[in-house]
Design a protein around this motif. Structure first.
Motif, mmCIF file in Angstrom:
data_model
loop_
_atom_site.group_PDB
_atom_site.id
_atom_site.type_symbol
_atom_site.label_atom_id
_atom_site.label_comp_id
_atom_site.label_asym_id
_atom_site.label_seq_id
_atom_site.Cartn_x
_atom_site.Cartn_y
_atom_site.Cartn_z
ATOM 1 N N ARG A 36 12.931 10.227 3.701
ATOM 2 C CA ARG A 36 13.861 11.304 4.082
ATOM 3 C C ARG A 36 15.295 10.793 4.165
ATOM 4 N N ALA A 37 15.458 9.632 4.798
ATOM 5 C CA ALA A 37 16.810 9.075 4.949
ATOM 6 C C ALA A 37 17.410 8.747 3.587
ATOM 7 N N ALA A 38 16.609 8.136 2.719
ATOM 8 C CA ALA A 38 17.120 7.780 1.387
ATOM 9 C C ALA A 38 17.533 9.027 0.615
ATOM 10 N N ALA A 39 16.709 10.074 0.671
ATOM 11 C CA ALA A 39 17.034 11.308 -0.053
ATOM 12 C C ALA A 39 18.284 11.973 0.526
ATOM 13 N N ALA A 40 18.384 12.009 1.851
ATOM 14 C CA ALA A 40 19.544 12.646 2.492
ATOM 15 C C ALA A 40 20.833 11.890 2.182
ATOM 16 N N VAL A 41 20.774 10.555 2.253
ATOM 17 C CA VAL A 41 21.958 9.738 1.981
ATOM 18 C C VAL A 41 22.364 9.876 0.517
ATOM 19 N N ARG A 42 21.383 9.804 -0.370
ATOM 20 C CA ARG A 42 21.670 9.927 -1.806
ATOM 21 C C ARG A 42 22.338 11.262 -2.105
ATOM 22 N N GLN A 43 21.770 12.339 -1.582
ATOM 23 C CA GLN A 43 22.336 13.663 -1.835
ATOM 24 C C GLN A 43 23.747 13.773 -1.267
ATOM 25 N N HIS A 44 23.950 13.253 -0.057
ATOM 26 C CA HIS A 44 25.290 13.319 0.538
ATOM 27 C C HIS A 44 26.304 12.551 -0.309
ATOM 28 N N LEU A 45 25.952 11.342 -0.723
ATOM 29 C CA LEU A 45 26.893 10.529 -1.493
ATOM 30 C C LEU A 45 27.153 11.117 -2.877
ATOM 31 N N GLU A 46 26.121 11.675 -3.507
ATOM 32 C CA GLU A 46 26.349 12.324 -4.806
ATOM 33 C C GLU A 46 27.293 13.514 -4.655
ATOM 34 N N SER A 48 29.473 14.152 -2.171
ATOM 35 C CA SER A 48 30.771 13.919 -1.535
ATOM 36 C C SER A 48 31.659 12.970 -2.331
ATOM 37 N N VAL A 49 31.131 11.858 -2.773
ATOM 38 C CA VAL A 49 31.950 10.825 -3.403
ATOM 39 C C VAL A 49 31.765 10.771 -4.915
ATOM 40 N N GLN A 126 36.704 -0.285 -8.322
ATOM 41 C CA GLN A 126 37.669 -0.701 -7.299
ATOM 42 C C GLN A 126 38.227 0.501 -6.535
ATOM 43 N N ARG A 127 38.390 1.638 -7.223
ATOM 44 C CA ARG A 127 38.858 2.864 -6.559
ATOM 45 C C ARG A 127 37.742 3.543 -5.784
ATOM 46 N N LEU A 128 36.553 3.572 -6.385
ATOM 47 C CA LEU A 128 35.458 4.371 -5.854
ATOM 48 C C LEU A 128 34.733 3.701 -4.702
ATOM 49 N N PHE A 129 34.520 2.395 -4.777
ATOM 50 C CA PHE A 129 33.681 1.772 -3.757
ATOM 51 C C PHE A 129 34.225 1.913 -2.335
ATOM 52 N N PRO A 130 35.528 1.775 -2.086
ATOM 53 C CA PRO A 130 35.991 1.992 -0.700
ATOM 54 C C PRO A 130 35.650 3.396 -0.179
ATOM 55 N N LYS A 131 35.736 4.412 -1.034
ATOM 56 C CA LYS A 131 35.358 5.774 -0.630
ATOM 57 C C LYS A 131 33.857 5.851 -0.367
#
Length: 190
Positions: A36-46, A48-49, A126-131
């Protein structure tokens, strides 16, 4: 069709369904919550960032692996990214067509392919990873730094258990037989 359910509700429903089974509930909850955590984090990062850079999770992970390891053989990139070589081929072609990744033949073994970032791919990471890292901090916002370190250590131990003993366990469960081939989800043709 059921609507969105909370983790608490899902756990209660599972407990009701499994009431008579002799199961190890704490272990079931741990594995279910890893998923659940992996799916939620993956979806959020896809959402948002990564979406702003037109990247999927898998494409980002491939870029990350190549960024961290520099030029790498495709088989190593696929393994580190946790994807099949076939999936990597499609992702690499897409990233190459976007000018973020380049493929080259191996200097001593013509059967092997090497992947590396282009200058544009390097600049993107370099631009994306800090976000990306800011969102990693967001999703772990309810944990202290010590809890984050402890969680990372515990999850690393789960991974090591599977890496170090998973094959032996699979062989034991299958009585030494080879596992059935993976299915794509399609039914065999008649």
């Amino acid at each position: 069709m059921p609507g969105h359910r909370s983790i608490t509700e899902a756990e209660k429903l599972a407990a009701q369904r499994l009431g008579g089974f002799p199961i190890r509930r704490d272990q079931m909850a741990a594995v279910a919550n890893i998923h659940r955590a992996a799916a939620a984090v993956r979806q959020h990062l896809e959402n948002s960032v990564l979406r702003g850079s037109d990247l999927t999770w898998t494409a980002f992970v491939v870029l990350w692996v190549v960024w961290v390891w520099d030029e790498s053989e495709t088989r190593h990139v696929a393994e580190e990214a946790g994807i099949s070589k076939g999936t990597l081929t499609g992702v690499a072609r897409t990233l190459e067509s976007r000018g973020l990744l380049k493929r080259a033949g191996h200097p001593t073994d013509g059967r092997l392919v090497l992947l590396s970032l282009t200058d544009e791919g390097e600049q993107l990471m370099q631009r994306l990873f800090p976000k990306f890292n800011e969102e990693e901090a967001f999703v772990t916002g309810q944990l202290t730094d010590d809890e984050c370190r402890s969680l990372a250590d515990m999850l690393r131990r789960v991974v090591l258990q599977v890496e170090d003993h998973g094959e032996e366990r699979r062989q034991s469960l299958l009585d030494g037989a080879e596992p059935a081939p993976r299915r794509s989800g399609r039914r065999p043709r008649a």
